[in-house]
Motif scaffolding. Structure first.
Motif, PDB file in Angstrom:
ATOM      1  N   THR A 197      -0.387  -2.611   7.184  1.00  0.00           N
ATOM      2  CA  THR A 197      -0.205  -1.192   7.470  1.00  0.00           C
ATOM      3  C   THR A 197       0.174  -0.412   6.226  1.00  0.00           C
ATOM      4  N   THR A 198       0.036   0.896   6.311  1.00  0.00           N
ATOM      5  CA  THR A 198       0.501   1.758   5.240  1.00  0.00           C
ATOM      6  C   THR A 198       2.028   1.786   5.243  1.00  0.00           C
ATOM      7  N   THR A 199       2.607   2.162   4.133  1.00  0.00           N
ATOM      8  CA  THR A 199       4.058   2.189   3.997  1.00  0.00           C
ATOM      9  C   THR A 199       4.632   3.456   4.626  1.00  0.00           C
ATOM     10  N   VAL A 206       0.864  -1.172   0.000  1.00  0.00           N
ATOM     11  CA  VAL A 206       0.000   0.000   0.000  1.00  0.00           C
ATOM     12  C   VAL A 206       0.899   1.219   0.000  1.00  0.00           C
ATOM     13  N   GLN A 207       0.822   2.063  -0.991  1.00  0.00           N
ATOM     14  CA  GLN A 207       1.671   3.233  -1.082  1.00  0.00           C
ATOM     15  C   GLN A 207       1.049   4.400  -0.324  1.00  0.00           C
ATOM     16  N   PRO A 224      -4.990   1.767   7.264  1.00  0.00           N
ATOM     17  CA  PRO A 224      -4.473   0.440   6.915  1.00  0.00           C
ATOM     18  C   PRO A 224      -5.577  -0.448   6.377  1.00  0.00           C
ATOM     19  N   SER A 225      -5.189  -1.334   5.447  1.00  0.00           N
ATOM     20  CA  SER A 225      -6.170  -2.285   4.918  1.00  0.00           C
ATOM     21  C   SER A 225      -6.279  -3.463   5.859  1.00  0.00           C
ATOM     22  N   GLN A 283       6.969  -1.564   6.062  1.00  0.00           N
ATOM     23  CA  GLN A 283       5.548  -1.926   6.058  1.00  0.00           C
ATOM     24  C   GLN A 283       5.370  -3.279   6.734  1.00  0.00           C
ATOM     25  N   SER A 285       4.495   1.894  12.679  1.00  0.00           N
ATOM     26  CA  SER A 285       3.634   1.071  11.832  1.00  0.00           C
ATOM     27  C   SER A 285       2.868   0.054  12.677  1.00  0.00           C
ATOM     28  N   THR A 330       1.259   7.310   3.022  1.00  0.00           N
ATOM     29  CA  THR A 330       1.213   7.098   4.464  1.00  0.00           C
ATOM     30  C   THR A 330      -0.066   7.624   5.097  1.00  0.00           C
ATOM     31  N   THR A 331      -0.946   8.224   4.328  1.00  0.00           N
ATOM     32  CA  THR A 331      -2.129   8.801   4.936  1.00  0.00           C
ATOM     33  C   THR A 331      -3.362   7.911   4.965  1.00  0.00           C
ATOM     34  N   PRO A 332      -3.613   7.029   3.968  1.00  0.00           N
ATOM     35  CA  PRO A 332      -4.841   6.226   4.038  1.00  0.00           C
ATOM     36  C   PRO A 332      -4.827   5.266   5.217  1.00  0.00           C
TER      37      PRO A 332
END
Length: 234
Positions: free
Chosen positions: A52-54, A30-31, A37-38, A63, A122, A33-35
């Motif tokens: 987690t986000t990168t 996942v590129q 985490p999936s 990550q 992270s 850092t703001t969205p």
């Protein structure tokens, strides 16, 4: 008469195992850092996996993929990490400490400070995401509405210059029934301040409380963690 003497030469090949920690490859990332985490869930006893986000550092991206069983951390996998010997040596230590501490409150590995800090950041994001998902899951909602409306929510672990602050809040319906400190700085002023903060919380029924004189940093960390717990309850 000379006799030829056969000479048998034995060649022995020594096998020397070399153990290296290598980051997993071929995984989706996942590129940015703001969205948020999936996440993904499994029907196996509340298993929840958070990717987690990168986090981009000057050494390289970091990550994680963290697996939870309820609130317990059962596995941590590095999806991305700096390609550096010190990082490769540090990661197994960070993962081992995580599984033991069951939090992001772990030591920085000497020689891999930048990677360690990114790892902890992270990891904390994954823990926070899992807490929100657990509190909003159908099972949690059903539990809250069945019989007793009592519900316990862990606030975010807030790192301060004095130490980590984290609260656990028990709600009775919409009312804050109890506040318990999960983590707090080991300092006399903090020890004296916590009962005052808890008492004010129970009276105000919110995080809108006064800062305790002499324990400003702890007070602010407490209020941030408390508000996170209130928000997570919904």
């Amino acid at each position: 008469m000379k006799r030829a003497i056969p000479v048998v030469v034995l060649s022995i090949a020594g096998l020397v195992p070399v153990w290296l920690y290598q980051p997993s490859s071929g995984t989706s990332t996942v590129q940015a850092t703001t969205p948020a985490p999936s996440t993904s869930s499994s029907g196996t006893s509340g298993t929840h996996v958070v990717t987690t986000t990168t986090i981009d550092t000057e050494k390289g991206p970091v990550q994680l993929q963290v697996t939870f069983a309820g609130t317990k951390i059962t596995a941590v996998k590095m999806l991305q990490q700096p390609d550096h010997p010190q990082t490769e040596a540090a990661v197994p230590k960070l993962v081992a400490e995580t599984l033991q501490a069951q939090s992001a409150d772990i030591d920085t590995v000497s020689g891999a400070t930048i990677t360690s800090e990114a790892y902890k950041k992270s990891l904390q994001a994954a823990i926070d995401d899992n807490a929100k998902t657990a509190s909003s899951s159908p099972a949690a909602s059903a539990s809250a509405s069945a019989g007793s409306a009592s519900r316990t929510v862990d606030g975010t672990a807030v790192d301060t210059e004095k130490g980590t602050v984290q609260v656990q809040v028990t709600f009775e319906g919409d009312k804050i029934g109890a506040v318990r400190m999960l983590q707090q700085p080991n300092h006399p002023q903090t020890t004296a301040a916590v009962p005052k903060l808890v008492a004010e919380t129970l009276q105000a029924q919110s995080a809108d409380i006064d800062t305790v004189s002499g324990a400003t940093i702890t007070s602010e960390g407490y209020k941030e963690s408390l508000q996170a717990a209130i928000d997570a309850k919904g």
